[in-house]
Design a protein around this motif. Structure first.
Motif, PDB file in Angstrom:
ATOM      1  N   LEU A   1       0.832  -1.209   0.000  1.00  0.00           N
ATOM      2  CA  LEU A   1       0.000   0.000   0.000  1.00  0.00           C
ATOM      3  C   LEU A   1       0.862   1.252   0.000  1.00  0.00           C
ATOM      4  O   LEU A   1       0.550   2.242  -0.661  1.00  0.00           O
TER       5      LEU A   1
ATOM      6  N   PRO B   1      -3.253   1.958  -8.308  1.00  0.00           N
ATOM      7  CA  PRO B   1      -4.272   1.604  -7.319  1.00  0.00           C
ATOM      8  C   PRO B   1      -4.127   0.157  -6.816  1.00  0.00           C
ATOM      9  O   PRO B   1      -3.700  -0.723  -7.555  1.00  0.00           O
ATOM     10  N   VAL B   2      -4.470  -0.023  -5.550  1.00  0.00           N
ATOM     11  CA  VAL B   2      -4.421  -1.348  -4.917  1.00  0.00           C
ATOM     12  C   VAL B   2      -5.823  -1.698  -4.436  1.00  0.00           C
ATOM     13  O   VAL B   2      -6.423  -0.956  -3.648  1.00  0.00           O
ATOM     14  N   LEU B   3      -6.341  -2.813  -4.916  1.00  0.00           N
ATOM     15  CA  LEU B   3      -7.648  -3.299  -4.493  1.00  0.00           C
ATOM     16  C   LEU B   3      -7.442  -4.331  -3.383  1.00  0.00           C
ATOM     17  O   LEU B   3      -6.777  -5.346  -3.590  1.00  0.00           O
ATOM     18  N   CYS B   4      -7.997  -4.035  -2.200  1.00  0.00           N
ATOM     19  CA  CYS B   4      -7.829  -4.906  -1.032  1.00  0.00           C
ATOM     20  C   CYS B   4      -9.117  -5.675  -0.795  1.00  0.00           C
ATOM     21  O   CYS B   4     -10.175  -5.066  -0.608  1.00  0.00           O
ATOM     22  N   VAL B   5      -9.030  -6.998  -0.804  1.00  0.00           N
ATOM     23  CA  VAL B   5     -10.232  -7.811  -0.632  1.00  0.00           C
ATOM     24  C   VAL B   5     -10.044  -8.789   0.525  1.00  0.00           C
ATOM     25  O   VAL B   5      -8.923  -9.153   0.891  1.00  0.00           O
TER      26      VAL B   5
END
Lengths: 133, 133
Positions: free
Chosen positions: B119, B125-129
């Motif tokens: 991060l 962009p970083v998609l956090c799931v």
């Protein structure tokens, strides 16, 4: 589908709005923009807290760009992170978009407590974006 | 466009793969899946480090689902976060997807050092799931 954006009047906040608009167009969704006012207390006007003026300007922009949205100003005294999480639940959102800062030259921790709390507590995916250099 | 996924053989890791596949289909992109091997050192086999067997099973899955991908196993001794960031740069990726843990009942910090480093250092962009409950 709905996309929640925790608004903040900084370069990161505007990057989050840009990304959220792009996601809304890509996914055929609408935005839920959240401004945490903390009952007007200025001492808490840190990240994810913006002025009413900046929030109104954001709504003008979304209207002019034809982006569907709902705007919520929370004055319940919760943290901005709590407001974002609550908004996501209340609107059964599919995605949260937040702006985060770049690593500084000193390398110190950049994720604020609100960003961390959102990442920890969100039940849906969180898209983290930075301002362009 | 390319989407980098830092693979880990956990529920969070598989949630990240699921999300990355959905994003690839939505955006018309392909995946770059990253496995950090650390030269086989077991002491560093923490988050974002998976076995070769699990990584091969992932590739089988992607082939069977018709998802375009490139697979990279890094054994350079860098951290998993460094490998993910390097892969994103090398492939000029547009998005990174990572799996993160849910807040535990004790509420202790859940973001591992690799997630935090990704991060902090990501230029995209970083998609956090999270894994579904």
């Amino acid at each position: 589908m709905k996309i929640v954006v925790g608004f903040i009047d900084t370069r990161e906040g505007h990057a989050a709005v840009d990304a959220a608009i792009a996601e809304a167009r890509l996914r055929g969704g609408t935005l839920v923009i959240v401004n945490s006012m903390h009952g007007g207390s200025r001492e808490r006007e840190e990240d994810y807290v913006s002025t009413a003026e900046a929030f109104e300007a954001l709504q003008e922009r979304l209207r002019s760009e034809g982006v569907g949205f709902e705007a919520h100003e929370y004055v319940r005294g919760n943290t901005p992170a709590e407001d974002v999480i609550d908004a996501a639940r209340e609107h059964e959102a599919s995605l949260i978009v937040i702006g985060i800062r770049r690593r500084s030259s000193t390398g110190k921790l950049l994720l604020g407590s609100n960003a961390l709390d959102i990442l920890h507590d969100a039940e849906i995916p969180v898209l983290c974006v930075k301002a362009s250099t």
